[in-house]
Every structure is written in C-alpha cells, then in structure tokens.
Design a protein around this motif. Structure first.
Motif: not given
Length: 612
Positions: A141-162
């Motif tokens: 997660m640190e390597l890919v710089e996702l630490n600040n998003l670790k508790d975010a729901l992935v969601g549906l593309p273009g609808v919710t989430g990331l």
C-alpha cells in the motif's frame, strides 16, 4: 521487501497465434481455415527492466501479452515460451505472475485494504504467516501510494468509490501482494489525464525498481510516460515485430535506429518520439519507402543480438531448478472457502440497496397478506374460505420468491466478472467461491423468513401449535431460498443480466400455471401432470396447506358435495393433497434448494462467458 521473491526472465521464440477464420472473411472469399494474428514474435523480458509493448491499433499488442501470460481462452499457439530457461507451464506460471487488466475489475463493496488482504491471503504461500502477510499488504500500500485510501470502498466504476486513476493503482497493488516475479499490465494509463497517468507510472516504476519483470502495453503515450520505459517492443499490423531494444536516454537509441533507414524523415525538435516512431513506421510509410520494416528488423544487428539473448535465456543457469508447487492453488480448499466467505460476507453486509429492498418488500407483502386475509385461518365454513387461504399462501410466497430471484441476479452478475479475473489469476477454484456465495445468502433469508412467518401466521390466525408453526416456517424458508438460488442459477447460465432476467421470467408463468392453485392436480391433463411434480411452487403450496389442515375434521360447505365434507377430506379430494405426505414434501423442497445451488456451482465452474 518483507517477502523475498525470485527474479525471473521470460524468453519467447517464434511465437505464432492463430484463430479460426471469422465467417465474415470466409464470405469474402478467404479460403484459409485460420487467421494468423502473431507472426514469429521473438524476444525477452528481464528483471528490473520496464518494457513497453507498442504498435498501431490491431498490431497485436494485447494479443501477444495474453498469449505470453496464458490468458487466451481460444485460438492456437505455436512457438517456444520459457521462464528462466525452463518451458512455461501455465499452472505454475500463474503462481509467480500477475496480470493487470485494462478494465479495473474489483468487488465494489469491500475497502481498498480488504481487497489487498483478500488477494494476499489467497495467493501468498500458506507457509507465510498471518503477521507477515499483513505487513506485506501495508508495504505494498505504501509502495503504490494507497495508504490514504485504505478504508475507502472500491465502489462501481464511474458511479461510486475510487476514481479511475485510484482503481488503476489498486489493480496494480492487488497483483503486487501476490509477490509475483513477472507482471503484465494492459494499458495502465488508458483513459487517464496527464497527472493521473504520471502517478500510475510512478507506481509502475516503483514496482520495477524492486527487481521484478514488468511489461506494459501502451497506446500513444506522452513524452514523459514513454521515456519512463527502459525497452520497447514495437509491432506492426499483422503481428510482426519491427523493433525490440533499448530506448536510451531521451529515446536516442530508437531515434537512431529509424533515422538510419533511408528515406525516413528526421524527428523534429521537441516532437514526441513515440508519436514520430508510429508515424514513420506506419503501413503508409512502408508503401511510400518501399520497405518492410519487419524484414528490415530481421536483417539488422539488433535482431541478431536479440536472438543471441533469447538463446542465452533459453538455457537454465547452472544449478537452477524448474518452478514447482505441490498444489495448484496457494491455499487448501478450506482456506479458499474461508477467504471467499469473508469477502462475500462484507459484500452482502455493505449492500443495503440489495438486502433492505428485499427485506422491505417482504415486510410490506407480509402486512398486505395479513391485513387482506385478516384471521381467515379461523374461517372454515365453505370451500371458498379454503380456496381463499390457499390463494393467499400461494400469492405471497410467489411474489416474495420472484423478488428474491430478480434482486439477487445483479449481485451475482457483478461478482461473476470479478470471479473470472480472480480464477484466471489462480486465486481459488470455483467450488469454494460458489459455496461461499450459497452459504452467505442463508442468514439473510433466515431473517427474512422469521419476521414474514411471525407476521403472516399471527395475522392470518392459523392454529398456534408448535408443529404447525414450525412447518410453516420450514416451508417458507426453503421456498424463499430455492427462489434465491434459482435467480443465482439463471444468472450463472446467462451471458449478462438482461438475458438472465428474461430466462428467469420465462419459467414464472409455468410456476404459476402448475402451482396447483389455479388448476388443482386432479384436474390437470394426464399428459401435463408430470410438470406439476417438478414445479417447486407446487410443492410449496402442497406443504403450506397440508401442514395447517391435514388434521382438521371440521365440516365445510362445498358446492355439489353432499353431505358436507371435512376440511381434511376436501383438500385431499379436490386438490390431491395427502395428509401424511409432509415428509416427502420437506425432502423435495430441500432437494430443489440443493439442486438450484448445485446447478449454480456447476455453471460457475464450467461456463465462461468471458472470451479472449
């Protein structure tokens, strides 16, 4: 890195790929049986070197990557593919490789960190302890710089989430936590703006710098992205290589290569070398110059160096041993099941739009049935009263069952797309996955049945005995469950949600017609009565009525019958419901539930609607 890995090189020699000739081309007079998409592709991918696969649309970039990664589901592959000198075996190769697809497919209702934990626990060797796996997830997660998003729901593309860029990084991270030696990435910057693409490429570069072998297909990159690569494999339409070698600082190596060809115009100052390279090597440029760039490459010293490198990497180093794993999957079946159940549980728990809808529909249906048929369970004066209560039980179960069937189909369809990616990555077999989704439905249907039974049983005023209430609860539970599994089965049998909905609806009319309510079984023509016995709704109606009235000796008024018959006699004579048949009814309802669940598991295992 917390977990060590073995750097591995890949070499491929004279790789050809064919597909069956499309019918459209046959109609145009093409006489060959096969269409060749790759022609004699030879080259190497090495650890710590970021290689770009480029070419015009239709050149075969993704085709070559799918062939080398073993992701093709059809066609004919010829040629020699080796991993550090040993022949490539797909079963073992899947364990040491990662594949980042162009479409970022993830379960929408889990968090970023949970996605990585799920991938790590299924793909890392079982010898790696839980603490090490969690530490490795945090490191990735640190390597890919996702630490600040670790508790975010992935969601549906273009609808919710990331966002799209965050999904790309998650896709890379999900593959990285498997600790692969070789990673394939299909257009990781596709659809991203310049800033997002730069972030993703920084992630890719960080991955390469760990010593892994990374290969990316790329389409019309900017100068910054293009020069982040170390080597380039350039293809022309028809699946032929026209350049394989280093880019050099400021792309000077590839510029020198093409400018050395007589007639090729010099690159303009500050012009994107990637765009220039595609322009000067196009089919139009070939015709204008009267040259075949594939043949020119094969006569070059660069080709000879690549051939020598392929030959060198096709021989195992002294003391090296071939890849070997004792089992096909990293985890045993029980471990696969636990991980799949864990993810499915969170998926269902975080899907209120699915669960609350069916709970709400069930509650409203129960209240409507209870108020419309208020205390009719005590009315036993005429055959009309009995017909009314049979209709009430049939209608409520059928309506709730159809709702369960239609609402589960989108969940299964979305998760099946994720399943295709995870199964191709060698994360688990189909049975643990299917079993997890089958079991996770049970507690929700149990809750649904509990308040439905309590409301309907009390408001309709059936007789309060433990045996009768239990039978009512038992039959309702398995009826709702087999309808749910029927929806899952139709979704697994169909290529998409629309076809699944049509397929499921096609049988609703038959369920209605042969339920035993509109046409009692004794009045169904003999040549159709067989369908009554295989209609699950008929067994539900049978069980609900027999469980409540099989021992009622009260007499009722029935037109054309003298003297007044008992309730017990009437349901047996008029509807064909035998009072002592509850055992077989219970067994058949369980059998239908198991049958639909088993068919779902079978279809998930053997049907694949994702063709590559």
């Amino acid at each position: 890195m917390v977990l060590p890995f073995t750097p591995l090189a890949m070499s491929f020699d004279n790789v050809d790929y064919y597909v069956d000739m499309p019918s459209e081309m046959r109609d145009q007079g093409v006489g060959q049986d096969r269409l060749q998409l790759l022609r004699g592709v030879t080259g190497t991918f090495r650890p710590g070197i970021l290689t770009a696969l480029m070419g015009v649309s239709g050149a075969g970039k993704t085709t070559l990557m799918d062939v080398l990664a073993g992701r093709k589901t059809g066609g004919y592959i010829e040629g020699d593919i080796r991993i550090s000198g040993f022949p490539k075996k797909q079963e073992t190769f899947a364990r040491i490789s990662g594949y980042c697809e162009q479409t970022d497919i993830h379960s929408p209702q889990v968090t970023v960190r949970e996605s990585l934990i799920y991938s790590a626990f299924l793909r890392l060797p079982k010898e790696v302890g839980k603490h090490e796996k969690m530490s490795f997830v945090d490191e990735v997660m640190e390597l890919v710089e996702l630490n600040n998003l670790k508790d975010a729901l992935v969601g549906l593309p273009g609808v919710t989430g990331l966002s799209t860029e965050q999904r790309k990084r998650l896709t890379i991270a999900v593959e990285l936590v498997a600790n692969p030696s070789i990673i394939f990435m299909d257009e990781p910057t596709s659809g991203l703006d310049a800033r997002a693409a730069a972030i993703v490429m920084r992630t890719v570069r960080n991955t390469v710098d760990t010593g892994r072998t990374v290969v990316c297909t790329i389409h019309q990159p900017s100068i910054d992205i293009f020069e982040a690569f170390d080597e380039l494999l350039l293809m022309k339409r028809g699946g032929q290589v026209i350049y394989l070698g280093p880019l050099g600082r400021n792309s000077h190596k590839i510029i020198e290569y093409f400018e050395a060809i007589s007639g090729v115009p010099k690159i303009k100052e500050k012009y994107n070398p990637a765009t220039w390279m595609l322009e000067v090597s196009s089919i139009a440029a070939e015709i204008q110059l009267g040259i075949d760039f594939a043949e020119y490459y094969k006569s070059s010293s660069l080709y000879e160096r690549n051939r020598a490198l392929v030959k060198e990497l096709s021989t195992p180093p002294p003391g090296a041993s071939d890849l070997y794993f004792a089992s096909k999957y990293s985890q045993p079946t029980w471990g696969q099941f636990k991980s799949c159940l864990w993810k499915q549980w969170w998926t269902y728990w975080r899907s209120p739009d699915y669960n609350l809808v069916r709970f709400f529909v069930t509650l409203i249906s129960a209240l409507i049935v209870g108020t419309v048929f208020w205390k009719v369970g005590r009315k036993r004066e005429s055959s009309n009263d009995l017909t009314m209560i049979i209709g009430a039980m049939y209608a409520s179960v059928f309506f709730i069952g159809v709702n369960n069937c239609s609402t589960v189909q989108p969940i299964v369809t979305v998760e099946r797309t994720v399943f295709y990616r995870e199964r191709a990555a060698g994360m688990y077999s189909a049975l643990p996955y299917a079993l997890a989704q089958i079991i996770v439905e049970m507690p929700y249907v149990l809750v649904q049945t509990t308040y439905y039974t309590a409301i309907v049983y009390a408001m309709v005023a059936f007789e309060w005995t433990a045996a009768k209430f239990f039978w009512f609860y038992f039959i309702s539970f398995f009826s709702f469950l087999y309808f749910t599994y029927y929806g899952m089965m139709t979704a697994s049998l169909s290529p998409n949600l629309q076809v699944a909905a049509i397929f499921a609806a096609a049988f609703y009319a038959l369920f209605n017609l042969f339920s035993g309510f509109f046409i009692p079984r004794p009045k169904i023509p003999k040549w159709w009565v067989w369908y009554y016995w295989i209609c699950p709704l008929a067994w539900t109606v049978y069980g609900l009525i027999v469980s409540q009235y099989r021992d009622v000796e009260d007499t009722i008024k029935a037109r054309g019958i003298e003297p007044d018959p008992t309730v017990k006699w009437y349901i047996q004579d008029e509807y064909g419901f035998k009072p002592d048949f509850m055992g077989p009814v219970a067994a058949v309802l369980v059998a239908f539930t198991v049958f639909f669940a088993s068919l779902y598991a079978f279809c998930i295992r053997f049907l694949n609607f994702q063709t590559r």
